[in-house]
Design an enzyme around this catalytic site. Sequence first.
Site, PDB file in Angstrom:
ATOM      1  N   SER A  37      22.068  65.060  22.523  1.00 43.39           N
ATOM      2  CA  SER A  37      21.317  65.025  21.386  1.00 43.39           C
ATOM      3  C   SER A  37      21.324  66.543  22.467  1.00 43.39           C
ATOM      4  CB  SER A  37      19.904  65.298  21.949  1.00 43.39           C
ATOM      5  OG  SER A  37      19.092  66.492  21.099  1.00 43.39           O
ATOM      6  N   TYR A  56      11.559  64.042  26.927  1.00 42.92           N
ATOM      7  CA  TYR A  56      12.882  64.013  25.512  1.00 42.92           C
ATOM      8  C   TYR A  56      14.040  64.549  26.031  1.00 42.92           C
ATOM      9  CZ  TYR A  56      15.879  63.795  21.602  1.00 42.92           C
ATOM     10  OH  TYR A  56      16.326  63.196  20.189  1.00 42.92           O
TER      11      TYR A  56
HETATM   12  N1  LIG Z   1      16.149  64.310  14.267  1.00 46.61           N
HETATM   13  C1  LIG Z   1      17.435  64.683  15.244  1.00 46.61           C
HETATM   14  O1  LIG Z   1      17.025  66.341  14.915  1.00 46.61           O
HETATM   15  C2  LIG Z   1      18.223  64.117  15.695  1.00 46.61           C
HETATM   16  C3  LIG Z   1      18.353  65.408  16.138  1.00 46.61           C
HETATM   17  C4  LIG Z   1      19.368  65.078  17.622  1.00 46.61           C
HETATM   18  C5  LIG Z   1      19.792  63.388  18.260  1.00 46.61           C
HETATM   19  N2  LIG Z   1      18.849  62.866  17.394  1.00 46.61           N
HETATM   20  C6  LIG Z   1      18.944  61.248  18.351  1.00 46.61           C
HETATM   21  O2  LIG Z   1      19.891  60.294  17.109  1.00 46.61           O
HETATM   22  C7  LIG Z   1      19.253  59.150  16.926  1.00 46.61           C
HETATM   23  C8  LIG Z   1      18.298  58.854  15.918  1.00 46.61           C
HETATM   24  O3  LIG Z   1      17.742  59.744  15.397  1.00 46.61           O
HETATM   25  P1  LIG Z   1      17.661  59.672  14.286  1.00 46.61           P
HETATM   26  O4  LIG Z   1      17.076  61.288  13.896  1.00 46.61           O
HETATM   27  O5  LIG Z   1      18.327  58.923  13.364  1.00 46.61           O
HETATM   28  O6  LIG Z   1      16.158  58.754  13.748  1.00 46.61           O
HETATM   29  P2  LIG Z   1      15.336  57.645  13.448  1.00 46.61           P
HETATM   30  O7  LIG Z   1      15.081  57.699  11.671  1.00 46.61           O
HETATM   31  O8  LIG Z   1      14.128  57.217  14.040  1.00 46.61           O
HETATM   32  O9  LIG Z   1      16.304  56.434  13.673  1.00 46.61           O
HETATM   33  C9  LIG Z   1      15.571  55.338  15.154  1.00 46.61           C
HETATM   34  C10 LIG Z   1      16.458  54.069  14.893  1.00 46.61           C
HETATM   35  O10 LIG Z   1      16.509  53.798  15.931  1.00 46.61           O
HETATM   36  C11 LIG Z   1      15.993  52.145  16.067  1.00 46.61           C
HETATM   37  N3  LIG Z   1      15.114  51.810  17.085  1.00 46.61           N
HETATM   38  C12 LIG Z   1      14.112  52.283  17.723  1.00 46.61           C
HETATM   39  N4  LIG Z   1      13.651  51.766  18.235  1.00 46.61           N
HETATM   40  C13 LIG Z   1      15.109  51.202  19.123  1.00 46.61           C
HETATM   41  C14 LIG Z   1      14.511  49.179  19.501  1.00 46.61           C
HETATM   42  N5  LIG Z   1      13.544  49.350  20.667  1.00 46.61           N
HETATM   43  N6  LIG Z   1      15.724  48.988  20.043  1.00 46.61           N
HETATM   44  C15 LIG Z   1      16.338  48.974  18.444  1.00 46.61           C
HETATM   45  N7  LIG Z   1      16.714  49.793  17.495  1.00 46.61           N
HETATM   46  C16 LIG Z   1      15.448  50.992  18.314  1.00 46.61           C
HETATM   47  C17 LIG Z   1      15.352  52.225  14.622  1.00 46.61           C
HETATM   48  O11 LIG Z   1      15.175  51.336  13.963  1.00 46.61           O
HETATM   49  P3  LIG Z   1      14.246  50.100  14.122  1.00 46.61           P
HETATM   50  O12 LIG Z   1      12.993  50.387  14.279  1.00 46.61           O
HETATM   51  O13 LIG Z   1      14.098  49.148  12.823  1.00 46.61           O
HETATM   52  O14 LIG Z   1      14.312  49.519  15.717  1.00 46.61           O
HETATM   53  C18 LIG Z   1      15.956  53.200  14.091  1.00 46.61           C
HETATM   54  O15 LIG Z   1      16.935  53.111  12.978  1.00 46.61           O
HETATM   55  C19 LIG Z   1      18.816  59.233  18.645  1.00 46.61           C
HETATM   56  O16 LIG Z   1      19.446  59.085  19.072  1.00 46.61           O
HETATM   57  C20 LIG Z   1      18.132  60.751  18.157  1.00 46.61           C
HETATM   58  O17 LIG Z   1      17.249  60.465  20.002  1.00 46.61           O
HETATM   59  C21 LIG Z   1      18.279  62.876  16.884  1.00 46.61           C
END
Ligand SMILES: NC(=O)c1ccc[n+]([C@@H]2O[C@H](COP(=O)([O-])OP(=O)(O)OC[C@H]3O[C@@H](n4cnc5c(N)ncnc54)[C@H](OP(=O)(O)O)[C@@H]3O)[C@@H](O)[C@H]2O)c1
Length: 255
Positions: free
Chosen positions: A139, A152
Amino acid sequence: MTSVAIVTGASSGIGAATARRLAAEGFHVLAAARRAERLADLVAEITAAGGQATAVTCDITSDESVATLAEAAAQAPGPVTLLVNNAGGARGLDPVESGSVADWQWMYDINVLGTLRVIQALLPALEASGSGTIVVVSSTAGLTVYEGGGGYTAAKHAQTAIAGTLRLELCGRPLRVIEIDPGMVKTDEFGLVRFEGDAERAAAVYAGVPGPLVAEDVADCIAWCATRPEHVNIDRLVVRPRAQAAQHKVHRVSQ
Ligand SMILES: NC(=O)c1ccc[n+]([C@@H]2O[C@H](COP(=O)([O-])OP(=O)(O)OC[C@H]3O[C@@H](n4cnc5c(N)ncnc54)[C@H](OP(=O)(O)O)[C@@H]3O)[C@@H](O)[C@H]2O)c1
């Protein structure tokens, strides 16, 4: 033979979009996350669109569960050439002074140790393919800090450190390491997880922002990096919405 791509956190947001995109690019996708039902729906959708995917229920905070993912990779119908470490997330927006140790622990476990565990388990298969790619979805929070983001940003800085260190350590072997650093991405669950289901607080993050990134934008970046010729290593790709010049500099229009 079809190449196999593993995507963690494939049950929602960036991971689901990446799984769809990589399947459209011709990979057989192993879609991993904890929620089996959502993965089954995703696999059905990919299959209906003519792609190939397999659901793997996996909790990246568990050694046993990640071992199951490695077994699924060993039985996949082709060489494992791509691993996208996407599972991760944030909890809370409290200052360091009063942040919850449990929230910090959760963020470290999932973003850092989860990524480490999955890389360690899949590295032999990636190397055996003859040309493996490891993507780490960190990120912009892994590059800079912001108030309230201590837990974070600490976890994402550590995740970024894994990517950089691994690239050095693997130099000379048929493996490349790519770090993707998105800024503000409007996904359905990221904010809900961060604010314990408080939809209003989650929505406020994107309020008035013209054109935050969406999951498909990040999937596009991941797919582009991962499909460059094997001698090309995109070390780091930082992607933000046009309206976000920096963490602290976000353009919002009044609503
Ligand atoms: N959204 C943003 O603004 C943003 C910006 C920069 C970086 N990111 C990064 O991008 C990635 C995805 O973010 P997103 O926005 O798509 O978030 P999200 O929709 O909340 O997705 C998170 C995913 O991680 C899975 N997960 C959570 N705990 C887990 C575990 N213990 N084992 C396996 N899977 C697990 C969840 O699935 P289950 O609950 O089904 O396990 C879900 O599929 C993250 O690493 C986040 O930090 C996001």
